[in-house]
Design a protein around this motif. Structure first.
Motif, PDB file in Angstrom:
ATOM      1  N   LYS A 287      -0.581   7.201  -0.561  1.00  0.00           N
ATOM      2  CA  LYS A 287      -1.014   5.833  -0.278  1.00  0.00           C
ATOM      3  C   LYS A 287      -1.982   5.333  -1.345  1.00  0.00           C
ATOM      4  CE  LYS A 287      -0.213   3.406   2.466  1.00  0.00           C
ATOM      5  NZ  LYS A 287       0.810   2.324   2.354  1.00  0.00           N
ATOM      6  N   TYR A 288      -2.914   6.184  -1.752  1.00  0.00           N
ATOM      7  CA  TYR A 288      -3.835   5.801  -2.825  1.00  0.00           C
ATOM      8  C   TYR A 288      -3.064   5.499  -4.114  1.00  0.00           C
ATOM      9  CZ  TYR A 288      -8.204   6.996  -0.392  1.00  0.00           C
ATOM     10  OH  TYR A 288      -9.274   7.017   0.469  1.00  0.00           O
ATOM     11  N   ASP A 291      -1.065   2.108  -3.663  1.00  0.00           N
ATOM     12  CA  ASP A 291      -1.765   0.863  -3.345  1.00  0.00           C
ATOM     13  C   ASP A 291      -3.046   0.616  -4.130  1.00  0.00           C
ATOM     14  OD1 ASP A 291       0.222   0.607  -1.448  1.00  0.00           O
ATOM     15  OD2 ASP A 291      -1.020   1.340   0.198  1.00  0.00           O
ATOM     16  N   SER A 292      -3.459   1.545  -4.970  1.00  0.00           N
ATOM     17  CA  SER A 292      -4.747   1.363  -5.640  1.00  0.00           C
ATOM     18  C   SER A 292      -4.699   1.875  -7.065  1.00  0.00           C
ATOM     19  CB  SER A 292      -5.852   2.097  -4.869  1.00  0.00           C
ATOM     20  OG  SER A 292      -5.796   3.496  -5.130  1.00  0.00           O
ATOM     21  N   ASP A 293      -5.760   1.541  -7.818  1.00  0.00           N
ATOM     22  CA  ASP A 293      -5.926   2.043  -9.175  1.00  0.00           C
ATOM     23  C   ASP A 293      -6.966   3.166  -9.219  1.00  0.00           C
ATOM     24  OD1 ASP A 293      -4.110   0.216 -10.386  1.00  0.00           O
ATOM     25  OD2 ASP A 293      -5.612  -1.358 -10.192  1.00  0.00           O
ATOM     26  N   THR A 294      -7.249   3.738  -8.064  1.00  0.00           N
ATOM     27  CA  THR A 294      -8.229   4.814  -7.985  1.00  0.00           C
ATOM     28  C   THR A 294      -7.842   5.949  -8.928  1.00  0.00           C
ATOM     29  OG1 THR A 294      -8.552   4.278  -5.641  1.00  0.00           O
ATOM     30  CG2 THR A 294      -9.419   6.395  -6.406  1.00  0.00           C
ATOM     31  N   ILE A 299      -8.912  10.560  -6.269  1.00  0.00           N
ATOM     32  CA  ILE A 299      -7.937  10.710  -5.179  1.00  0.00           C
ATOM     33  C   ILE A 299      -7.900  12.163  -4.716  1.00  0.00           C
ATOM     34  CG2 ILE A 299      -5.471  10.632  -4.601  1.00  0.00           C
ATOM     35  CD1 ILE A 299      -5.223   8.200  -6.439  1.00  0.00           C
ATOM     36  N   ARG A 327       2.885   7.705  -9.185  1.00  0.00           N
ATOM     37  CA  ARG A 327       2.231   6.392  -9.260  1.00  0.00           C
ATOM     38  C   ARG A 327       3.082   5.417 -10.074  1.00  0.00           C
ATOM     39  NH1 ARG A 327      -4.005   5.988 -10.461  1.00  0.00           N
ATOM     40  NH2 ARG A 327      -4.091   5.342  -8.260  1.00  0.00           N
ATOM     41  N   ARG A 331       4.042   2.600  -7.285  1.00  0.00           N
ATOM     42  CA  ARG A 331       2.904   1.719  -7.072  1.00  0.00           C
ATOM     43  C   ARG A 331       3.379   0.317  -6.754  1.00  0.00           C
ATOM     44  NH1 ARG A 331      -0.781   1.468 -12.136  1.00  0.00           N
ATOM     45  NH2 ARG A 331      -1.898   0.054 -10.752  1.00  0.00           N
ATOM     46  N   THR A 332       2.518  -0.518  -6.185  1.00  0.00           N
ATOM     47  CA  THR A 332       2.878  -1.861  -5.742  1.00  0.00           C
ATOM     48  C   THR A 332       3.564  -2.622  -6.865  1.00  0.00           C
ATOM     49  OG1 THR A 332       1.006  -1.873  -4.236  1.00  0.00           O
ATOM     50  CG2 THR A 332       1.989  -3.994  -4.762  1.00  0.00           C
ATOM     51  N   ARG A 335       1.926  -5.965  -8.592  1.00  0.00           N
ATOM     52  CA  ARG A 335       0.763  -5.682  -9.422  1.00  0.00           C
ATOM     53  C   ARG A 335       1.203  -5.047 -10.734  1.00  0.00           C
ATOM     54  NH1 ARG A 335      -1.705  -2.090  -6.476  1.00  0.00           N
ATOM     55  NH2 ARG A 335      -3.028  -3.539  -5.325  1.00  0.00           N
TER      56      ARG A 335
END
Length: 353
Positions: A287-288, A291-294, A299, A327, A331-332, A335
């Motif tokens: 999920k990270y 949905d994120s750039d972490t 992570i 990723r 990833r989304t 974006r």
């Protein structure tokens, strides 16, 4: 071999559209072979493909989830001669209530390696081949959500959930809906060469050989009922993923002894608690990544996966890919592609106008 008019025989591709719930089941492979035939003609190769999408029933009609009806020119009963490649596209889960499919299964029972060079299935089409006995004792795959059901219903089949498609002798099976395109491109390459297959893949804006495995798409854990020990355990673990967890801690939260918890948990979920926790950590990390750039290091820390090396090893074990590759693939979309900023700028422009 040539036809009466002097033209070479084309390879007959028969795609049986078993259901209209997923149009890509039969449209995807049809587009691959049709475009391959055009590419071959451009290269003055005239023994390409003759593609026929047929209905399994005599009314030749296919109702679709898109609220349109497709009228096929032919049904399987009209195909009596030799077939180069027979593809069973999808499966109607209502088949038990459709006695009209009896004739189709009688026809399918006549198909073998002597009159059909290749027999293939797409997604739920594996259940059709299984019911017809074609997959007995063979390796096969199907959509990741249906793989356990296929394995339980037909224990003689060696079901592998990971690959996008498999081959066992003259029988091919593919996974989810888009995997029919993967398989069809592979068959084109098998028949002719990589250049033809690449040309088709480029035209369809598709990978010739898609990276990864089907397991990347599905959840590592099933959905449990609210009171199931797996769900109750998951609810507590979700808030403590970044902590080091021992089985006795989890057992204590479930008000059970460590020994009894381990025994009951394994019986009810089919896996030891440690493996369950690891899968939960991977799901959280996914999920990270989606949905994120972490950063990857963060992570790994948030999900209790240790460092980068440890997280990479665990991802390879469960998903057959690395965190960075995952990723890039999942990833989304908006974006990643820059479309999100484009939409935002157009919205601002509309406000000005």
């Amino acid at each position: 071999m040539e036809e009466a008019n002097g033209q070479p025989d084309k390879k007959l591709i028969v795609i049986v559209a078993m259901t209209g719930n997923m149009l890509l089941n039969f449209c995807g492979p049809a587009d691959v072979f049709i475009n391959a035939d055009r590419c071959l003609e451009n290269c003055d190769i005239l023994d390409g493909y003759d593609v026929k999408v047929v209905a399994p029933t005599s009314n030749k009609k296919l109702d679709t989830a898109a609220r349109m009806s497709i009228n096929c020119e032919l049904s399987v009963a009209d195909i009596q001669g030799s077939i180069d490649t027979l593809i069973i596209a999808g499966n109607d889960s209502r088949e038990a209530s459709q006695p009209g499919l009896n004739e189709f299964y009688d026809w399918l029972a006549t198909r073998n390696e002597y009159n059909t060079r290749r027999i293939a299935s797409i997604c739920g089409g594996a259940f059709v081949l299984a019911k017809a006995g074609i997959l007995n004792g063979r390796k096969a795959t199907t959509h990741w959500q249906a793989s356990e059901r296929l394995s339980k219903a037909y224990p003689d089949i060696e079901v592998n959930v990971n690959p996008f498609f498999t081959r066992d002798g003259h029988v091919y099976t593919s996974a989810g809906v888009s995997s029919g395109i993967d398989l069809s491109l592979a068959l084109v390459e098998q028949d002719y060469n990589k250049d033809i297959a690449i040309s088709v893949a480029r035209k369809l804006v598709f990978y010739l050989s898609r990276p990864g495995f089907q397991s990347q798409f599905g959840s590592l854990l099933p959905i449990y009922e609210r009171e199931h020990i797996g769900q109750r355990t998951q609810n507590w673990i979700a808030g403590h993923l970044n902590e080091k967890m021992e089985v006795n801690q989890i057992a204590e939260q479930m008000n059970m002894s460590t020994r009894n918890f381990t025994r009951v948990f394994h019986r009810e979920t089919g896996m030891p608690p440690a493996k369950f926790v690891e899968k939960l950590r991977v799901e959280a990390a996914r999920k990270y990544l989606e949905d994120s750039d972490t950063p990857l290091e963060r992570i790994a820390e948030l999900c209790g996966l240790g460092g980068l090396v440890s997280m990479r090893r665990i991802f390879l074990r469960h998903l057959n890919t690395t965190p960075s590759d995952y990723r890039r693939a999942f990833r989304t979309s908006l974006r990643d592609s820059g479309i999100e900023s484009l939409i935002a700028s157009e919205a601002r422009l509309a406000d000005i106008i």
